[in-house]
Motif scaffolding. Structure first.
Motif, PDB file in Angstrom:
ATOM      1  N   LYS A   9      27.333  35.328  43.900  1.00 42.00           N
ATOM      2  CA  LYS A   9      28.572  35.356  43.118  1.00 42.00           C
ATOM      3  C   LYS A   9      28.436  36.302  41.925  1.00 42.00           C
ATOM      4  N   PRO A  10      29.569  36.690  41.330  1.00 47.92           N
ATOM      5  CA  PRO A  10      29.486  37.506  40.111  1.00 47.92           C
ATOM      6  C   PRO A  10      28.598  36.814  39.067  1.00 47.92           C
ATOM      7  N   GLY A  11      27.677  37.577  38.515  1.00 46.75           N
ATOM      8  CA  GLY A  11      26.808  37.022  37.470  1.00 46.75           C
ATOM      9  C   GLY A  11      25.545  36.374  37.998  1.00 46.75           C
ATOM     10  N   ALA A  12      25.367  36.357  39.322  1.00 42.48           N
ATOM     11  CA  ALA A  12      24.192  35.668  39.894  1.00 42.48           C
ATOM     12  C   ALA A  12      22.888  36.412  39.623  1.00 42.48           C
ATOM     13  N   GLY A  13      22.994  37.676  39.202  1.00 41.95           N
ATOM     14  CA  GLY A  13      21.777  38.414  38.855  1.00 41.95           C
ATOM     15  C   GLY A  13      21.365  39.456  39.885  1.00 41.95           C
ATOM     16  N   LYS A  14      22.301  39.831  40.728  1.00 45.48           N
ATOM     17  CA  LYS A  14      21.987  40.804  41.793  1.00 45.48           C
ATOM     18  C   LYS A  14      21.481  42.123  41.207  1.00 45.48           C
ATOM     19  N   GLY A  15      22.221  42.641  40.231  1.00 44.73           N
ATOM     20  CA  GLY A  15      21.863  43.940  39.642  1.00 44.73           C
ATOM     21  C   GLY A  15      20.491  43.909  38.980  1.00 44.73           C
ATOM     22  N   SER A  31      24.949  49.866  44.512  1.00 48.79           N
ATOM     23  CA  SER A  31      25.806  48.832  43.931  1.00 48.79           C
ATOM     24  C   SER A  31      27.238  49.354  43.906  1.00 48.79           C
ATOM     25  N   THR A  32      28.104  48.748  44.697  1.00 46.09           N
ATOM     26  CA  THR A  32      29.487  49.236  44.730  1.00 46.09           C
ATOM     27  C   THR A  32      30.150  49.108  43.356  1.00 46.09           C
ATOM     28  N   GLY A  33      29.861  48.022  42.635  1.00 50.36           N
ATOM     29  CA  GLY A  33      30.435  47.864  41.290  1.00 50.36           C
ATOM     30  C   GLY A  33      30.001  49.007  40.382  1.00 50.36           C
ATOM     31  N   ILE A  35      28.989  51.991  41.273  1.00 46.24           N
ATOM     32  CA  ILE A  35      29.562  53.267  41.726  1.00 46.24           C
ATOM     33  C   ILE A  35      31.027  53.358  41.291  1.00 46.24           C
ATOM     34  N   PHE A  36      31.750  52.255  41.423  1.00 40.73           N
ATOM     35  CA  PHE A  36      33.144  52.262  40.942  1.00 40.73           C
ATOM     36  C   PHE A  36      33.191  52.528  39.438  1.00 40.73           C
ATOM     37  N   ARG A  37      32.326  51.846  38.677  1.00 41.64           N
ATOM     38  CA  ARG A  37      32.350  52.045  37.215  1.00 41.64           C
ATOM     39  C   ARG A  37      31.985  53.478  36.844  1.00 41.64           C
ATOM     40  N   TYR A  53      42.497  47.471  40.234  1.00 37.40           N
ATOM     41  CA  TYR A  53      42.057  46.218  40.860  1.00 37.40           C
ATOM     42  C   TYR A  53      40.954  45.560  40.050  1.00 37.40           C
ATOM     43  N   MET A  54      39.974  46.359  39.665  1.00 39.29           N
ATOM     44  CA  MET A  54      38.801  45.797  38.990  1.00 39.29           C
ATOM     45  C   MET A  54      39.159  45.138  37.666  1.00 39.29           C
ATOM     46  N   ASP A  55      40.049  45.759  36.919  1.00 39.62           N
ATOM     47  CA  ASP A  55      40.399  45.202  35.613  1.00 39.62           C
ATOM     48  C   ASP A  55      41.007  43.811  35.724  1.00 39.62           C
ATOM     49  N   ASP A  58      40.351  41.614  40.804  1.00 37.14           N
ATOM     50  CA  ASP A  58      40.653  41.612  42.243  1.00 37.14           C
ATOM     51  C   ASP A  58      39.659  42.520  42.961  1.00 37.14           C
ATOM     52  N   LEU A  59      39.481  42.270  44.254  1.00 39.08           N
ATOM     53  CA  LEU A  59      38.656  43.194  45.035  1.00 39.08           C
ATOM     54  C   LEU A  59      39.413  44.496  45.241  1.00 39.08           C
ATOM     55  N   VAL A  60      38.676  45.579  45.283  1.00 38.87           N
ATOM     56  CA  VAL A  60      39.248  46.886  45.617  1.00 38.87           C
ATOM     57  C   VAL A  60      39.525  46.860  47.126  1.00 38.87           C
ATOM     58  N   PRO A  61      40.625  47.487  47.602  1.00 37.90           N
ATOM     59  CA  PRO A  61      40.937  47.419  49.032  1.00 37.90           C
ATOM     60  C   PRO A  61      39.780  47.900  49.924  1.00 37.90           C
ATOM     61  N   LEU A  64      39.185  51.806  50.970  1.00 37.18           N
ATOM     62  CA  LEU A  64      38.635  52.610  49.874  1.00 37.18           C
ATOM     63  C   LEU A  64      37.148  52.326  49.684  1.00 37.18           C
ATOM     64  N   THR A  65      36.817  51.033  49.688  1.00 34.14           N
ATOM     65  CA  THR A  65      35.439  50.609  49.430  1.00 34.14           C
ATOM     66  C   THR A  65      34.513  51.037  50.566  1.00 34.14           C
ATOM     67  N   ILE A  66      34.967  50.856  51.786  1.00 32.47           N
ATOM     68  CA  ILE A  66      34.142  51.189  52.951  1.00 32.47           C
ATOM     69  C   ILE A  66      33.870  52.691  52.985  1.00 32.47           C
ATOM     70  N   ALA A  92      35.773  42.253  56.975  1.00 32.01           N
ATOM     71  CA  ALA A  92      36.082  43.619  57.445  1.00 32.01           C
ATOM     72  C   ALA A  92      35.011  44.604  56.977  1.00 32.01           C
ATOM     73  N   GLN A  93      34.537  44.440  55.755  1.00 30.97           N
ATOM     74  CA  GLN A  93      33.481  45.326  55.247  1.00 30.97           C
ATOM     75  C   GLN A  93      32.177  45.112  56.008  1.00 30.97           C
ATOM     76  N   ALA A  94      31.869  43.837  56.315  1.00 30.75           N
ATOM     77  CA  ALA A  94      30.622  43.534  57.037  1.00 30.75           C
ATOM     78  C   ALA A  94      30.673  44.146  58.432  1.00 30.75           C
ATOM     79  N   PRO A 135      35.856  45.093  31.021  1.00 28.99           N
ATOM     80  CA  PRO A 135      37.064  44.290  30.807  1.00 28.99           C
ATOM     81  C   PRO A 135      37.084  43.045  31.684  1.00 28.99           C
ATOM     82  N   ASP A 136      36.468  43.134  32.877  1.00 27.49           N
ATOM     83  CA  ASP A 136      36.509  41.973  33.777  1.00 27.49           C
ATOM     84  C   ASP A 136      35.538  40.874  33.356  1.00 27.49           C
ATOM     85  N   ASP A 137      34.699  41.130  32.358  1.00 29.17           N
ATOM     86  CA  ASP A 137      33.767  40.106  31.866  1.00 29.17           C
ATOM     87  C   ASP A 137      34.266  39.426  30.583  1.00 29.17           C
TER      88      ASP A 137
HETATM   89  P1  ADP Z   1      30.247  41.227  39.804  1.00 24.27           P
HETATM   90  O1  ADP Z   1      29.361  40.922  40.983  1.00 24.27           O
HETATM   91  O2  ADP Z   1      29.687  40.756  38.522  1.00 24.27           O
HETATM   92  O3  ADP Z   1      31.678  40.849  40.007  1.00 24.27           O
HETATM   93  P2  ADP Z   1      30.302  44.059  40.486  1.00 24.27           P
HETATM   94  O4  ADP Z   1      29.854  45.099  39.552  1.00 24.27           O
HETATM   95  O5  ADP Z   1      29.542  43.861  41.747  1.00 24.27           O
HETATM   96  O6  ADP Z   1      30.281  42.773  39.589  1.00 24.27           O
HETATM   97  O7  ADP Z   1      31.835  44.294  40.884  1.00 24.27           O
HETATM   98  C1  ADP Z   1      32.828  44.488  39.926  1.00 24.27           C
HETATM   99  C2  ADP Z   1      34.185  44.705  40.593  1.00 24.27           C
HETATM  100  O8  ADP Z   1      34.131  45.876  41.431  1.00 24.27           O
HETATM  101  C3  ADP Z   1      34.657  43.600  41.523  1.00 24.27           C
HETATM  102  O9  ADP Z   1      35.298  42.552  40.845  1.00 24.27           O
HETATM  103  C4  ADP Z   1      35.637  44.395  42.421  1.00 24.27           C
HETATM  104  O10 ADP Z   1      36.876  44.645  41.770  1.00 24.27           O
HETATM  105  C5  ADP Z   1      34.952  45.727  42.585  1.00 24.27           C
HETATM  106  N1  ADP Z   1      34.082  45.724  43.792  1.00 24.27           N
HETATM  107  C6  ADP Z   1      32.738  45.831  43.817  1.00 24.27           C
HETATM  108  N2  ADP Z   1      32.279  45.776  45.067  1.00 24.27           N
HETATM  109  C7  ADP Z   1      33.350  45.618  45.884  1.00 24.27           C
HETATM  110  C8  ADP Z   1      33.553  45.486  47.283  1.00 24.27           C
HETATM  111  N3  ADP Z   1      32.513  45.493  48.126  1.00 24.27           N
HETATM  112  N4  ADP Z   1      34.816  45.342  47.744  1.00 24.27           N
HETATM  113  C9  ADP Z   1      35.850  45.345  46.924  1.00 24.27           C
HETATM  114  N5  ADP Z   1      35.752  45.446  45.592  1.00 24.27           N
HETATM  115  C10 ADP Z   1      34.519  45.590  45.059  1.00 24.27           C
END
Ligand code: ADP
Length: 191
Positions: A9-15, A31-33, A35-37, A53-55, A58-61, A64-66, A92-94, A135-137
């Motif tokens: 889950k978010p905050g579990a310490g993956k990074g 790390s997709t997060g 890379i998005f940042r 989406y991130m702000d 919400d998950l990014v569609p 786009l992510t794939i 779908a991503q898996a 912002p999402d934290d």
């Molecule tokens: P956390 O695990 O703390 O939520 P991340 O840095 O992994 O932080 O992700 C931050 C945000 O980036 C997510 O809330 C989401 O909006 C977007 N994101 C990251 N990975 C994905 C993914 N695989 N699919 C869709 N959105 C993603």
């Protein structure tokens, strides 16, 4: 070649844990997060799209992510293996990841989850938000929305990988070193 999905889950310490694991096991950490940042910081088209989406938490569609993930993998043709962090987050991503790897004659070696209680994690994220600038934290409602997204879209992945005999879990509560030791025990068996 080993391909490991770090799950949690978010905050579990993956990074945090990924930083140690990538060094020890010579893996490319994606790390997709992060890379998005990075894209948001550099104001790219992808960053602009992802930000809305991130702000909100919400998950990014998926599409786009794939696409983004695949192009990052392709940037590392000589990698000994990958550590996927924050991807996949939907079935779908898996499925996309499986067929993408299959086309390269590879597969997912295992999924390793960091487990922790929601209330502990929300407190961790709010604490992180004071310094991370994310912002999402910084807002409990957005954080709760991320957990909602996780429960609905990401949690089903546990069964997806369990059904393939590829799911492992460790207790994510403890010091960074303790959690790292638990992960190493599993990784040592996988590599
Ligand atoms: P956390 O695990 O703390 O939520 P991340 O840095 O992994 O932080 O992700 C931050 C945000 O980036 C997510 O809330 C989401 O909006 C977007 N994101 C990251 N990975 C994905 C993914 N695989 N699919 C869709 N959105 C993603």
């Amino acid at each position: 070649m080993i391909n490991i999905v770090l799950f949690g889950k978010p905050g579990a310490g993956k990074g945090t844990q990924a930083e140690f694991l990538k060094e020890k096991y010579n893996l490319v950490h994606l790390s997709t997060g992060d890379i998005f940042r990075f894209n948001i910081k550099n104001d790219t088209e992808l960053g602009k799209l992802a930000k809305t989406y991130m702000d909100k938490g919400d998950l990014v569609p998926d599409e786009l992510t794939i696409n983004m993930l695949q192009s990052e993998v392709d940037k590392n043709p000589n990698a000994a293996g990958f550590l996927f962090d924050g991807f996949p987050r939907t079935i779908a991503q898996a499925e996309a990841l499986d067929s993408f790897l299959e086309n390269k004659g590879q597969n997912i070696t295992a999924t390793v989850a960091l487990e922790a209680d929601d209330n502990i994690l929300v407190a961790r994220l709010l604490e992180r938000g004071k310094t991370s600038g994310r912002p999402d934290d910084q807002d409990e409602e957005k954080i709760r929305n991320r957990y909602e997204e996780y429960s609905q879209k990401t949690a089903p992945l546990m069964n997806y990988y369990k059904n393939q005999g590829k799911f492992y879990a460790v207790d994510g509560i403890g010091t960074i070193a303790e959690v790292n030791d638990r992960l190493n025990l599993i990784f040592d068996k996988l590599v």
